[in-house]
Design an enzyme around this catalytic site. Sequence first.
Site, PDB file in Angstrom:
ATOM      1  N   HIS A   1      -8.217  -3.315   4.668  1.00  0.00           N
ATOM      2  CA  HIS A   1      -8.622  -4.642   4.175  1.00  0.00           C
ATOM      3  C   HIS A   1      -7.492  -5.616   4.478  1.00  0.00           C
ATOM      4  O   HIS A   1      -6.377  -5.432   3.988  1.00  0.00           O
ATOM      5  CB  HIS A   1      -8.882  -4.605   2.664  1.00  0.00           C
ATOM      6  CG  HIS A   1     -10.021  -3.700   2.275  1.00  0.00           C
ATOM      7  ND1 HIS A   1     -11.325  -4.125   2.203  1.00  0.00           N
ATOM      8  CD2 HIS A   1     -10.045  -2.379   1.958  1.00  0.00           C
ATOM      9  CE1 HIS A   1     -12.105  -3.108   1.841  1.00  0.00           C
ATOM     10  NE2 HIS A   1     -11.356  -2.034   1.697  1.00  0.00           N
ATOM     11  N   LEU A   2      -7.779  -6.629   5.307  1.00  0.00           N
ATOM     12  CA  LEU A   2      -6.729  -7.579   5.697  1.00  0.00           C
ATOM     13  C   LEU A   2      -6.849  -8.930   5.002  1.00  0.00           C
ATOM     14  O   LEU A   2      -5.980  -9.784   5.164  1.00  0.00           O
ATOM     15  CB  LEU A   2      -6.678  -7.744   7.222  1.00  0.00           C
ATOM     16  CG  LEU A   2      -6.322  -6.473   8.001  1.00  0.00           C
ATOM     17  CD1 LEU A   2      -6.195  -6.769   9.493  1.00  0.00           C
ATOM     18  CD2 LEU A   2      -5.049  -5.824   7.487  1.00  0.00           C
TER      19      LEU A   2
ATOM     20  N   ASP B   1     -18.479  -2.097   2.489  1.00  0.00           N
ATOM     21  CA  ASP B   1     -17.423  -1.515   1.651  1.00  0.00           C
ATOM     22  C   ASP B   1     -16.922  -2.480   0.575  1.00  0.00           C
ATOM     23  O   ASP B   1     -16.720  -3.667   0.832  1.00  0.00           O
ATOM     24  CB  ASP B   1     -16.241  -1.054   2.500  1.00  0.00           C
ATOM     25  CG  ASP B   1     -15.186  -0.399   1.641  1.00  0.00           C
ATOM     26  OD1 ASP B   1     -15.526   0.532   0.903  1.00  0.00           O
ATOM     27  OD2 ASP B   1     -14.029  -0.850   1.672  1.00  0.00           O
TER      28      ASP B   1
ATOM     29  N   HIS C   1     -19.764   3.064   1.367  1.00  0.00           N
ATOM     30  CA  HIS C   1     -18.971   3.159   0.130  1.00  0.00           C
ATOM     31  C   HIS C   1     -19.913   3.804  -0.881  1.00  0.00           C
ATOM     32  O   HIS C   1     -20.801   3.147  -1.411  1.00  0.00           O
ATOM     33  CB  HIS C   1     -18.532   1.748  -0.271  1.00  0.00           C
ATOM     34  CG  HIS C   1     -17.974   1.615  -1.653  1.00  0.00           C
ATOM     35  ND1 HIS C   1     -16.672   1.262  -1.908  1.00  0.00           N
ATOM     36  CD2 HIS C   1     -18.556   1.771  -2.874  1.00  0.00           C
ATOM     37  CE1 HIS C   1     -16.471   1.201  -3.218  1.00  0.00           C
ATOM     38  NE2 HIS C   1     -17.598   1.505  -3.833  1.00  0.00           N
TER      39      HIS C   1
ATOM     40  N   ASP D   1      -7.737   2.814   3.519  1.00  0.00           N
ATOM     41  CA  ASP D   1      -8.316   1.919   2.499  1.00  0.00           C
ATOM     42  C   ASP D   1      -7.226   0.996   1.929  1.00  0.00           C
ATOM     43  O   ASP D   1      -7.195   0.706   0.732  1.00  0.00           O
ATOM     44  CB  ASP D   1      -9.017   2.699   1.383  1.00  0.00           C
ATOM     45  CG  ASP D   1      -9.933   1.801   0.556  1.00  0.00           C
ATOM     46  OD1 ASP D   1     -10.171   0.648   0.963  1.00  0.00           O
ATOM     47  OD2 ASP D   1     -10.402   2.252  -0.505  1.00  0.00           O
TER      48      ASP D   1
HETATM   49  C1  NCD Z   1     -11.253  -2.195  -2.021  1.00  0.00           C
HETATM   50  C2  NCD Z   1     -10.820  -3.648  -1.959  1.00  0.00           C
HETATM   51  O1  NCD Z   1      -9.929  -4.043  -2.730  1.00  0.00           O
HETATM   52  O2  NCD Z   1     -11.327  -4.403  -1.121  1.00  0.00           O
HETATM   53  N1  NCD Z   1     -10.804  -1.635  -3.259  1.00  0.00           N
HETATM   54  C3  NCD Z   1     -10.659  -0.332  -3.562  1.00  0.00           C
HETATM   55  O3  NCD Z   1     -10.373  -0.022  -4.713  1.00  0.00           O
HETATM   56  N2  NCD Z   1     -10.790   0.616  -2.666  1.00  0.00           N
HETATM   57  C4  NCD Z   1     -12.716  -2.084  -1.842  1.00  0.00           C
HETATM   58  C5  NCD Z   1     -13.199  -0.695  -1.525  1.00  0.00           C
HETATM   59  O4  NCD Z   1     -12.657  -0.024  -0.635  1.00  0.00           O
HETATM   60  O5  NCD Z   1     -14.172  -0.249  -2.100  1.00  0.00           O
HETATM   61 ZN    ZN Z   2     -14.900   1.287  -0.798  1.00  0.00          ZN
HETATM   62 ZN    ZN Z   3     -12.160  -0.211   1.197  1.00  0.00          ZN
END
Ligand code: NCD
Ligand code: ZN
Ligand code: ZN
Length: 439
Positions: free
Chosen positions: A63-64, A155, A182, A308
């Site tokens: 996630h960026l 996701d 997800h 992740d």
């Molecule tokens: C992720 C996010 O912060 O975008 N958070 C997480 O707890 N893994 C979202 C996700 O991967 O489901």
């Molecule tokens: Zn996820």
């Molecule tokens: Zn994620």
Amino acid sequence: MSASGNVLIENVLVYGEGEPTDLLLGDGQILAIGAGLEAPDGAEVVDGGGKILLPGFVDMHTHLREPGREDTETIDSGSAAAALGGYTAVFAMANTSPVADTAVITDHVWRRGQEVGLVDVHPVGAVTVGLAGKQLAEMATMAAGVGRVKMFSDDGHCVDDPLIMRRALEYSASLGVLVAQHAEEPRLTVGAVAHEGPTAARLGLAGWPRAAEESIVARDALLARDAGARVHICHASTAGSVELVKWARGQGISITAEVTPHHLLLDDSRLETYDAVNKVNPPLREASDVAALRAGLAEGVIDCVATDHAPHAEQDKCCEFAQARPGMLGLETALSIVVETMVRPGLLDWRGVARVMSERPAEITGLDDQGRPIAVGEPANLVLIDPDAEWTVHGPALASVANNTPYEAMTLPATVTATILRGRVTALDGRVYPKGAQQ
Ligand code: NCD
Ligand code: ZN
Ligand code: ZN
Ligand code: ZN
């Protein structure tokens, strides 16, 4: 940058095996491999110091936060974190703001990643418009764009409506792309903040049962079977999910799965302090799940490691456990956690690390230039690893804008000495070299 564009890497153990050798890189490729290679005029020389050379890592789940939450991560800062972690390609999830549900956004993500030049940032497209789970996004347009979207995922949310998931899988099969789920049945996780078990019960935290994940894994395996499609399971976190993936594959179903570094190392005993840095989706489970995930990864039931990587702002993490956002940083610590949990206990050798962190994720996502053998004529996407070094994690010292690492103050094994993308050094001794930077 060297004048000739050639790079000579001296004295490395390819896959950690055999005798030390040298590699000459040029035109983005491996030009020669052998002991005692001569550096051509103007070549940049990297002293490999007898360390281990693997294909560059591929993270199929990161996630960026760009666009929308650049206060926590940008394509620039996330690319730096990735290069420092040994990655040459990452897949940026679609849960940005606005959501990456059109080619305008996915193309921007790809282009911006190429401008930075530290790692290939492949955009993930949303499966449904706005991640709302109601209407399929224009997957074909995103797939045909400059960003060439190869993977689609909501996701952060589960595509929970079975009819929508079925259509997404059918459509993905005709487009030749991947849907990554997800797995979280939302009716079973209303208000949940921790793994449902003795720890959460004692701490008074609302529980996220294993069945919320496993019921979707089982359902989606069956939907993929009927659609003749592939399905990928994001962040598998339970022993039952490992069993279900194994069963489905035994039935000939095209199912793949990833595990995160944090689910390989941490369990729900971490919640005792109520520190929300340990809050994540799916939640940290029990020690028995951790053991099953390690065994599943070693056996190949779980295909790969995906970080992740989920940066969050201080104010979204340093609040009451129930209110805090789920997610933790992962890009710069992933290798060390894999070494700690898999290599040191003898569950994976370095070939195995190459498989789970580079080759399988490249195959699953359909990248033909990543996760390739280290051989003459192959693309020079590489990572040089010091297996004997140790380092102590300190959040503010990481390249990510956010600091939410669950490994703060832990001393971990193995460091990334250098990362090379298409023959260009992108990280060396803890510094990054974006496109155009002087070395
Ligand atoms: C992720 C996010 O912060 O975008 N958070 C997480 O707890 N893994 C979202 C996700 O991967 O489901
Ligand atoms: Zn996820
Ligand atoms: Zn994620
Ligand atoms: Zn610190």
